[in-house]
Scaffold this active site. Structure first.
Site, PDB file in Angstrom:
ATOM      1  N   CYS A 113       0.847  -1.293  -0.013  1.00 32.76           N
ATOM      2  CA  CYS A 113      -0.093   0.040  -0.088  1.00 32.76           C
ATOM      3  C   CYS A 113       0.850   1.167   0.009  1.00 32.76           C
ATOM      4  O   CYS A 113       0.398   2.419  -0.440  1.00 32.76           O
ATOM      5  CB  CYS A 113      -0.883   0.075   1.119  1.00 32.76           C
ATOM      6  N   HIS A 253      -3.826   6.924   2.773  1.00 31.04           N
ATOM      7  CA  HIS A 253      -3.950   5.573   2.386  1.00 31.04           C
ATOM      8  C   HIS A 253      -5.522   5.401   2.671  1.00 31.04           C
ATOM      9  O   HIS A 253      -5.726   5.377   3.908  1.00 31.04           O
ATOM     10  CB  HIS A 253      -3.070   4.671   2.536  1.00 31.04           C
ATOM     11  N   ASN A 283     -10.003  -0.800  -0.432  1.00 30.50           N
ATOM     12  CA  ASN A 283      -8.632  -0.545  -0.143  1.00 30.50           C
ATOM     13  C   ASN A 283      -8.011  -1.113  -1.709  1.00 30.50           C
ATOM     14  O   ASN A 283      -7.865  -2.278  -1.894  1.00 30.50           O
ATOM     15  CB  ASN A 283      -8.014  -1.524   0.832  1.00 30.50           C
TER      16      ASN A 283
END
Length: 328
Positions: A113, A253, A283
């Site tokens: 990520c 994020h 996500n």
């Protein structure tokens, strides 16, 4: 001073949308359960015949068009992904071919990520030292291919898509002010895909043991993510003699609404300065920040000299921040 400046943004996601109500028909979960614990309402899921390189290419085309840069002007193409089309060649090489960016060196990076911020850090260094003048940085994932759709704790979290930026060498005060990247491999088992590498190669046993899917210890990841993202945000500000009050927009994020809210509270940020689109995408790992940036950019919200702070945390464990003075 010559800085690495973001001059174009782009994004691309699959057309198919999987809602929490759809998930209720697949696993033992509910819209209320998922929304309360994650903030996610829906996510985009790649269909048959759709691959990471396709979304990366579409996002790149949007960024190039906005920047007014032709693909054959690019010096480098960096793709951040943990779901490449193939183990090799690099997905960046496929994107290079799709774009006909014949002069560009192309390579992938794997930092989960945090990958897009790692890519921005590399681009910033290359431009500052004069090794390149135009770089395409892409975060792209098709995580739905490595999600265990029988595990209600993880299958609700992830989505597919790509975001891209064109980074150019420009004179002036605008651009990337600083980048800060970190890792701690002692925690690698908290968030990983154990199968399909050479330690656990693709076999029937790997499939039967469900090692091909994302494995996550959510509570431990949550605690480490909040602490690390807060610290690296302060690191970026302190390095530039700035304070939280100087931030015009915080783009973290997009992993979990509770994580985002906790970081915003710890930093003392007003809610309207924290950008969240998690409820519509889930996500998307390394794609989440560039997708959010493109969305907010195309909405007309950004103004010249706005101070943007990007902040991410992911498997590895990896984390990082990037501070940007917006160009236009």
């Amino acid at each position: 001073m010559q800085r690495a400046t973001i001059t174009g943004t782009g994004s691309a996601v699959p057309d198919r949308i999987l809602t929490n109500l759809d998930l209720e028909k697949m696993v033992d979960t509910s819209d209320e359960w998922v929304t309360t614990r994650t903030g996610i309402k829906e996510r985009h899921i790649a269909g048959d015949g759709e691959f990471t390189s396709m979304f990366a290419t579409r996002a790149a085309e949007g960024a190039l068009q906005m920047a007014g840069v032709h693909a054959d002007e690019l010096d480098q193409i960096i793709v951040a992904t943990v779901t490449p089309d193939f183990p090799f060649p690099a997905t960046a090489c496929i994107v290079q071919h799709n774009l006909k960016a014949t002069k560009a060196a192309a390579f992938d990076i794997s930092a989960a990520c945090s990958g897009f911020l790692y890519g921005l850090s590399l681009a910033d260094k290359a431009i500052r030292c004069g090794a390149a003048s135009k770089i395409l940085v892409i975060g792209a994932e098709v995580l739905s291919r490595i999600v265990d759709w029988t595990d209600r704790n993880t299958c609700c979290l992830f989505g597919d898509g790509a975001g891209a930026v064109v980074v150019e060498a420009r004179e002036g005060e605008a651009g990337i002010l600083s980048t800060h990247i970190h890792s701690d491999g002692s925690y690698w088992e908290l968030l990983c895909q154990r199968g399909c590498g050479n330690r656990n190669p693709a076999t029937q046993k790997t499939l039967d043991d469900r090692l091909i899917y994302i494995s996550m210890q959510g509570n431990e990841v949550f605690k480490l993510a909040v602490r690390a993202m807060e610290e690296v945000a302060h690191e970026a500000l302190n390095s530039n003699n700035l304070t939280v009050g100087d931030i015009d927009l915080f783009i973290p994020h997009q992993a979990n609404r509770r994580i985002i809210d906790a970081i915003g509270k710890r930093l003392g940020l007003d809610g309207d300065k924290v950008y969240v689109n998690l409820e519509r995408y889930g996500n998307t790992s390394g794609a989440s920040i560039p997708i959010a940036l493109d969305e907010v950019n195309r909405s007309g919200r950004l103004r010249k000299d706005d101070l943007l702070l990007f902040d991410a945390f992911g498997g590895g464990l990896t984390w990082g921040s990037v501070l940007v003075r917006w160009q236009s």
